[in-house]
Design a protein around this motif. Sequence first.
Motif, PDB file in Angstrom:
ATOM      1  N   PRO A 294      -1.953   3.893 -15.223  1.00 22.84           N
ATOM      2  CA  PRO A 294      -1.334   4.264 -16.495  1.00 22.84           C
ATOM      3  C   PRO A 294      -2.351   4.662 -17.579  1.00 22.84           C
ATOM      4  O   PRO A 294      -3.334   3.971 -17.809  1.00 22.84           O
ATOM      5  N   HIS A 295      -2.067   5.805 -18.192  1.00 25.37           N
ATOM      6  CA  HIS A 295      -2.864   6.275 -19.320  1.00 25.37           C
ATOM      7  C   HIS A 295      -1.911   6.535 -20.478  1.00 25.37           C
ATOM      8  O   HIS A 295      -0.731   6.810 -20.276  1.00 25.37           O
ATOM      9  N   ILE A 296      -2.452   6.470 -21.694  1.00 27.96           N
ATOM     10  CA  ILE A 296      -1.594   6.652 -22.863  1.00 27.96           C
ATOM     11  C   ILE A 296      -2.304   7.542 -23.887  1.00 27.96           C
ATOM     12  O   ILE A 296      -3.532   7.486 -24.009  1.00 27.96           O
ATOM     13  N   CYS A 297      -1.533   8.390 -24.580  1.00 26.13           N
ATOM     14  CA  CYS A 297      -2.106   9.276 -25.591  1.00 26.13           C
ATOM     15  C   CYS A 297      -2.320   8.490 -26.873  1.00 26.13           C
ATOM     16  O   CYS A 297      -1.405   7.824 -27.352  1.00 26.13           O
ATOM     17  N   THR A 298      -3.524   8.556 -27.424  1.00 24.93           N
ATOM     18  CA  THR A 298      -3.837   7.799 -28.637  1.00 24.93           C
ATOM     19  C   THR A 298      -3.215   8.446 -29.872  1.00 24.93           C
ATOM     20  O   THR A 298      -3.176   7.845 -30.930  1.00 24.93           O
ATOM     21  N   VAL A 299      -2.731   9.675 -29.747  1.00 25.00           N
ATOM     22  CA  VAL A 299      -2.119  10.348 -30.892  1.00 25.00           C
ATOM     23  C   VAL A 299      -0.613  10.103 -30.924  1.00 25.00           C
ATOM     24  O   VAL A 299      -0.063   9.676 -31.922  1.00 25.00           O
ATOM     25  N   CYS A 300       0.074  10.364 -29.805  1.00 24.58           N
ATOM     26  CA  CYS A 300       1.548  10.310 -29.828  1.00 24.58           C
ATOM     27  C   CYS A 300       2.115   9.225 -28.939  1.00 24.58           C
ATOM     28  O   CYS A 300       3.333   9.093 -28.832  1.00 24.58           O
ATOM     29  N   ARG A 301       1.270   8.420 -28.259  1.00 27.47           N
ATOM     30  CA  ARG A 301       1.687   7.319 -27.390  1.00 27.47           C
ATOM     31  C   ARG A 301       2.385   7.806 -26.116  1.00 27.47           C
ATOM     32  O   ARG A 301       3.067   7.026 -25.457  1.00 27.47           O
ATOM     33  N   TYR A 302       2.248   9.083 -25.784  1.00 25.69           N
ATOM     34  CA  TYR A 302       2.808   9.592 -24.531  1.00 25.69           C
ATOM     35  C   TYR A 302       2.139   8.854 -23.363  1.00 25.69           C
ATOM     36  O   TYR A 302       0.940   8.644 -23.377  1.00 25.69           O
TER      37      TYR A 302
ATOM     38  N   VAL B 100      -6.174   7.774 -22.910  1.00 26.23           N
ATOM     39  CA  VAL B 100      -7.092   6.703 -22.518  1.00 26.23           C
ATOM     40  C   VAL B 100      -6.343   5.782 -21.561  1.00 26.23           C
ATOM     41  O   VAL B 100      -5.111   5.797 -21.505  1.00 26.23           O
ATOM     42  N   GLU B 101      -7.111   4.979 -20.853  1.00 28.04           N
ATOM     43  CA  GLU B 101      -6.500   4.011 -19.951  1.00 28.04           C
ATOM     44  C   GLU B 101      -5.652   3.062 -20.791  1.00 28.04           C
ATOM     45  O   GLU B 101      -6.070   2.614 -21.857  1.00 28.04           O
ATOM     46  N   GLU B 102      -4.436   2.779 -20.319  1.00 25.02           N
ATOM     47  CA  GLU B 102      -3.577   1.880 -21.066  1.00 25.02           C
ATOM     48  C   GLU B 102      -3.923   0.453 -20.695  1.00 25.02           C
ATOM     49  O   GLU B 102      -3.712   0.011 -19.575  1.00 25.02           O
ATOM     50  N   ARG B 103      -4.445  -0.281 -21.672  1.00 27.86           N
ATOM     51  CA  ARG B 103      -4.852  -1.658 -21.403  1.00 27.86           C
ATOM     52  C   ARG B 103      -3.812  -2.604 -21.955  1.00 27.86           C
ATOM     53  O   ARG B 103      -3.380  -2.490 -23.090  1.00 27.86           O
TER      54      ARG B 103
ATOM     55  N   ALA C 221       1.242   8.624 -19.278  1.00 22.69           N
ATOM     56  CA  ALA C 221       1.111   9.438 -18.062  1.00 22.69           C
ATOM     57  C   ALA C 221       0.651   8.523 -16.936  1.00 22.69           C
ATOM     58  O   ALA C 221       0.005   7.501 -17.176  1.00 22.69           O
ATOM     59  N   ASP C 222       0.981   8.876 -15.690  1.00 21.30           N
ATOM     60  CA  ASP C 222       0.595   8.065 -14.546  1.00 21.30           C
ATOM     61  C   ASP C 222      -0.835   8.337 -14.105  1.00 21.30           C
ATOM     62  O   ASP C 222      -1.320   7.722 -13.163  1.00 21.30           O
ATOM     63  N   ASP C 223      -1.485   9.274 -14.761  1.00 19.50           N
ATOM     64  CA  ASP C 223      -2.834   9.621 -14.347  1.00 19.50           C
ATOM     65  C   ASP C 223      -3.579  10.182 -15.561  1.00 19.50           C
ATOM     66  O   ASP C 223      -2.988  10.397 -16.608  1.00 19.50           O
ATOM     67  N   MET C 224      -4.864  10.444 -15.389  1.00 16.79           N
ATOM     68  CA  MET C 224      -5.655  10.990 -16.481  1.00 16.79           C
ATOM     69  C   MET C 224      -5.353  12.483 -16.660  1.00 16.79           C
ATOM     70  O   MET C 224      -5.347  13.249 -15.700  1.00 16.79           O
TER      71      MET C 224
ATOM     72  N   GLU D  64       0.822  -1.219   0.000  1.00 17.26           N
ATOM     73  CA  GLU D  64       0.000   0.000   0.000  1.00 17.26           C
ATOM     74  C   GLU D  64       0.852   1.263   0.000  1.00 17.26           C
ATOM     75  O   GLU D  64       0.474   2.271  -0.571  1.00 17.26           O
ATOM     76  N   GLU D  65       2.034   1.182   0.635  1.00 12.83           N
ATOM     77  CA  GLU D  65       2.900   2.364   0.697  1.00 12.83           C
ATOM     78  C   GLU D  65       3.735   2.532  -0.565  1.00 12.83           C
ATOM     79  O   GLU D  65       4.332   3.576  -0.779  1.00 12.83           O
ATOM     80  N   SER D  66       3.798   1.483  -1.372  1.00  9.34           N
ATOM     81  CA  SER D  66       4.670   1.559  -2.554  1.00  9.34           C
ATOM     82  C   SER D  66       3.955   2.295  -3.686  1.00  9.34           C
ATOM     83  O   SER D  66       2.864   2.797  -3.544  1.00  9.34           O
ATOM     84  N   ALA D  67       4.602   2.340  -4.835  1.00 10.50           N
ATOM     85  CA  ALA D  67       4.119   3.196  -5.928  1.00 10.50           C
ATOM     86  C   ALA D  67       3.077   2.503  -6.809  1.00 10.50           C
ATOM     87  O   ALA D  67       2.956   2.801  -7.985  1.00 10.50           O
ATOM     88  N   LEU D  68       2.325   1.592  -6.214  1.00  6.28           N
ATOM     89  CA  LEU D  68       1.387   0.829  -7.045  1.00  6.28           C
ATOM     90  C   LEU D  68       0.124   1.602  -7.413  1.00  6.28           C
ATOM     91  O   LEU D  68      -0.709   1.108  -8.131  1.00  6.28           O
ATOM     92  N   TYR D  69       0.018   2.816  -6.923  1.00  5.52           N
ATOM     93  CA  TYR D  69      -1.225   3.544  -7.182  1.00  5.52           C
ATOM     94  C   TYR D  69      -1.282   4.140  -8.576  1.00  5.52           C
ATOM     95  O   TYR D  69      -2.279   4.686  -8.964  1.00  5.52           O
ATOM     96  N   VAL D  70      -0.161   4.072  -9.316  1.00  6.42           N
ATOM     97  CA  VAL D  70      -0.177   4.680 -10.654  1.00  6.42           C
ATOM     98  C   VAL D  70      -1.274   4.058 -11.500  1.00  6.42           C
ATOM     99  O   VAL D  70      -1.554   2.866 -11.412  1.00  6.42           O
TER     100      VAL D  70
END
Length: 395
Positions: free
Chosen positions: A357-365, A384-387, A367-370, A349-355
Motif C-alpha cells: 500500500p502506498h498513499i498520496c501525500t497531497v490527496c490521500r489517494y 509514499v509507503e503507507e505506514r 494505490a496498491d503499488d508505487m 502465498e496465492e492470496s492477495a497479500l502481495y499488495v
Amino acid sequence: MTDTALLAVLVAGLAGLFAGAAFTASRRRAGERARPTFRSSPHYTEGLHCLATGQLGTAIHELGKVLRDHPDAVEVQQVLSHLHREVGQVERAIEIHRALLDRKDLTRAERAHTLASLGTDFRKAGFLDRAAAAYDEALDVDPRNLHALAGQQKLHEEQRHWREAYEAQTRLARLRKSDDGLVLGFLQVEMGHEARRAGRAREAEEAFRTALSLDRRVFPAHLALAESWMERDPRRSASILEAAIAASPERAYLAFEPLQKAYAAAGEPSRFAALCERLVGQDPRDWRARLALARHLRGAGQAGEALGLLLRALEANPHVLLVHLEVWRTLRALRALSPEEQRYVATVEESALYVDPHICTVCRYRADDMLWRCPHCHEWNTLVEERVGPAAGRP
Ligand SMILES: [Zn+2]
C-alpha cells in the motif's frame, strides 16, 4: 482532492480574483462601467463563510442569491462557476462562462481568466479539443495568464504529450519564478521512456541525464539509466543505483531488485548484504532493507539468521504483511512447518497479500503499488509507503 486542499484552492482563487478586481477598479477611469455593490449583500458574506467552512452547496445557494440582486457581478459569477465545476456541475459552469464571455465590458484579464476557466470546464468534461482551443484563446488575450498555461500543461500531461507538457511547464516556471525542477525532471523521464520505446537509445539516455541535472531526486531516471547499463557494465549500473539511494534514501527499496542483479552480474553479490546492513543501521524502522536482507540470506542458505532479522523487522512494523509472509517462507526453509502449516502458507502465498500500500501525500489517494504520478490529483512524486502506527496503548 481533499476538502482542505479544495478549500485552499478556492480561497486562493477568490483572493486572486478580488486582488485583480481591486487592481482593475483602481485603474478604471471616470465614465467607465461602475460595478454593483454586491459586497454589502448579507448573502455574499454568508456565501464566503460557507466557502471557508467547506459547505460548497450552501455557498452556491448564497452566491446565487447575490447574483439575483447584482446580475453584473463578474467576480461572483467567476467564483460561482468554479464552485459548480468543483461539485461536478460542469454544464452549469460552462453556461456561466459562456454568458460572461458574451459581455462586452470585460477587462482583458477578466476575459482571459474566463476563457481559461472555460477550458478547465471542457477538460473536466472530457472535451479535450475544446479545452485546448479555449486555453489557446485565453493565451491570445493574455499570454501571461497562469491559469490557462497551467491548464494547458495538465491537458498535455493527460494526453501523454510529454514534450509539450515540458515546454508549458518551463514557461510556467519562468513566469511564476518557481523552481519546478522535480516536475520537469519527471516529464523528461517520460520523454526518455518514449524515445527508448521508439528505439532512440541515445536520445533516451540524454533525457534521463537531463532529468537528473534538473533534480537528483527524480528516482525513475536513475532506475532507467541503471537499466540501460546493466548488461554492458553492471558495475556502472550499481554505482548509478547507489547514487539514487544516496539522493532519496526513502525510495531505496525501489532499487533493491536491480541492485542485487547488478552486484551479482559484477561478481560481488555480498555487497548487497552490506548495503542492506548499512540501511538498517541508518533507520531501524526500515523493514524493507531487513526484508531484502532476509531474502538474500535465505537464498544463501542462512535461514536462521534471516528469521532473526524478520522478527526484529516485525517488532517495529507489526502491520507489514510482506514481512509476515517472509517469516512463513523462512520457517518453511527451516523445515519447521507441519504439512498442514505448509498448505496454509501456500494458500497465503496465492492470496492477495502481495499488495504494497502506498498513499498520496497531497490527496490521500491509495494505490496498491508505487506510482510516480498520482492518478487522482495528477501531482508527481507524491506517493509514499503507507505506514500504519502500532495500535493505541502499545508501548
Ligand atoms: Zn494525489
